[in-house]
Motif scaffolding. Structure first.
Motif, PDB file in Angstrom:
ATOM      1  N   LEU A 180       3.851   4.220  -1.767  1.00  0.00           N
ATOM      2  CA  LEU A 180       2.854   3.524  -0.971  1.00  0.00           C
ATOM      3  C   LEU A 180       3.183   3.679   0.508  1.00  0.00           C
ATOM      4  CD1 LEU A 180       2.619   0.100  -2.886  1.00  0.00           C
ATOM      5  CD2 LEU A 180       1.344   2.211  -3.338  1.00  0.00           C
ATOM      6  N   HIS A 181       2.139   3.617   1.327  1.00  0.00           N
ATOM      7  CA  HIS A 181       2.307   3.630   2.776  1.00  0.00           C
ATOM      8  C   HIS A 181       1.784   2.298   3.318  1.00  0.00           C
ATOM      9  CE1 HIS A 181       3.358   7.894   2.766  1.00  0.00           C
ATOM     10  NE2 HIS A 181       2.411   8.031   1.864  1.00  0.00           N
ATOM     11  N   ARG A 182       2.618   1.584   4.040  1.00  0.00           N
ATOM     12  CA  ARG A 182       2.252   0.245   4.495  1.00  0.00           C
ATOM     13  C   ARG A 182       0.964   0.224   5.306  1.00  0.00           C
ATOM     14  NH1 ARG A 182       5.118  -2.226   8.006  1.00  0.00           N
ATOM     15  NH2 ARG A 182       6.741  -0.740   8.570  1.00  0.00           N
ATOM     16  N   GLU A 183       0.775   1.245   6.136  1.00  0.00           N
ATOM     17  CA  GLU A 183      -0.413   1.253   6.982  1.00  0.00           C
ATOM     18  C   GLU A 183      -1.702   1.366   6.165  1.00  0.00           C
ATOM     19  OE1 GLU A 183       1.393   5.473   7.234  1.00  0.00           O
ATOM     20  OE2 GLU A 183       2.085   3.392   7.114  1.00  0.00           O
ATOM     21  N   ASP A 184      -1.617   1.922   4.964  1.00  0.00           N
ATOM     22  CA  ASP A 184      -2.804   1.992   4.101  1.00  0.00           C
ATOM     23  C   ASP A 184      -3.291   0.607   3.706  1.00  0.00           C
ATOM     24  OD1 ASP A 184      -2.736   4.732   4.220  1.00  0.00           O
ATOM     25  OD2 ASP A 184      -1.820   4.998   2.245  1.00  0.00           O
ATOM     26  N   PHE A 185      -2.394  -0.386   3.774  1.00  0.00           N
ATOM     27  CA  PHE A 185      -2.746  -1.746   3.377  1.00  0.00           C
ATOM     28  C   PHE A 185      -2.699  -2.702   4.572  1.00  0.00           C
ATOM     29  CE2 PHE A 185      -1.404   0.444  -0.416  1.00  0.00           C
ATOM     30  CZ  PHE A 185      -2.354   0.055  -1.339  1.00  0.00           C
ATOM     31  N   ALA A 186      -2.939  -2.149   5.746  1.00  0.00           N
ATOM     32  CA  ALA A 186      -3.033  -2.936   6.981  1.00  0.00           C
ATOM     33  C   ALA A 186      -1.783  -3.754   7.250  1.00  0.00           C
ATOM     34  CB  ALA A 186      -4.268  -3.843   6.946  1.00  0.00           C
ATOM     35  N   MET A 187      -0.616  -3.199   6.901  1.00  0.00           N
ATOM     36  CA  MET A 187       0.656  -3.842   7.228  1.00  0.00           C
ATOM     37  C   MET A 187       1.347  -2.953   8.259  1.00  0.00           C
ATOM     38  SD  MET A 187       2.048  -5.456   3.628  1.00  0.00           S
ATOM     39  CE  MET A 187       1.617  -4.111   2.530  1.00  0.00           C
TER      40      MET A 187
END
Length: 271
Positions: free
Chosen positions: A231-238
């Motif tokens: 997972l990439h954090r930026e994909d989930f607005a983190m």
């Protein structure tokens, strides 16, 4: 003419390079051939009419034997021969399976300061697997309590639950629902699905391995799996990040998810 056969596992996979041996009623070998990469066996020539024994062997599988009748055409039609994996590694029986949280692990690994890793795990979750007759139509659903994240450091755990990361108060549940399976090997699949986290829904694939099925001490049947995803954090607005000296981020933007799963056959778990 000759021999025609297909060699498959119980779940429909081709058994590559299986060996098919045909003997007559005296036990004399009259034909021997290897399956191709599609599990197909095709030979030329003909045999005398009568009864024959067809024996199929392959490394890692229990041998199978059957009787075949050869007609005046001289052809042996063995049909589809199903081999069972040695060690009992067969797919779980179709039906509902429930995740047993006491014997599962939902973990994530992130890079820390560019030189080491921080491991965390969620301690509260539930899930259900529906195994279909056609395994590629199987489904999985899981719900994780975002506030149950633990990394072994209470200050860090509080920060991870905050709006900078999971925002567990606003988005208390992390959910995953599959929408398809792609086989990648006899005991491996790519599970396609959607992950909902931090108010964002993104497609996420799980690299799934099936580890086997067997009885448990409580009279039930359990199936074991392991899976990973990236997972990439930026994909989930983190997007929070603290940058330390030399431009090194305190926490990496990529997370490796590691799942170790035991599922119990049926709708309920043993008490």
């Amino acid at each position: 003419m000759g021999l025609r056969a297909q060699v498959r596992t119980r779940d429909g996979w081709a058994v590559q390079h299986a060996v098919v041996t045909v003997t007559d009623m005296t036990g004399t070998q009259v034909l021997r051939a290897a399956a191709d990469e599609d599990g197909a066996v095709r030979t030329e020539g003909s045999l005398d009419a009568g009864a024959y024994t067809v024996i199929v062997t392959a490394v890692g599988y229990a041998p199978a034997a059957s009787t075949a009748m050869v007609t005046a055409s001289g052809r042996v039609e063995a049909g589809t021969v199903v081999l069972s994996r040695q060690g009992g590694v067969e797919l779980p029986p179709p039906g509902a399976w429930s995740l047993d949280p006491a014997h599962c692990s939902v973990a994530a690994v992130a890079q820390h300061l560019g030189i080491s890793s921080v491991r965390g795990r969620f301690t509260e979750f539930s899930g259900r697997i529906e195994i279909a007759e056609d395994v590629q139509l199987s489904r999985v659903e899981a719900v994780i309590a975002a506030s149950s994240i633990e990394t072994g450091n209470s200050m860090r755990d509080k920060h991870l639950r905050s709006p900078d990361f999971l925002d567990a108060e606003r988005f208390p549940e992390i959910t995953y629902r599959s929408n398809g399976l792609t086989p990648t090997g006899p005991d491996r699949w790519l599970v396609h699905g959607e992950l909902s986290m931090h108010g964002v829904v993104r497609p996420v694939d799980l690299d799934l391995s099936y580890l086997g099925t067997g009885p448990d001490p409580w009279g039930g049947v359990r199936a074991a799996f392991s899976a990973t995803a990236e997972l990439h954090r930026e994909d989930f607005a983190m997007n929070y990040n603290q940058v330390v000296q030399a431009g090194i981020a305190a926490i990496g933007t990529t997370l490796r998810v590691e799942l170790d799963i035991q599922a119990v056959q049926g709708e309920t778990l043993p008490s």
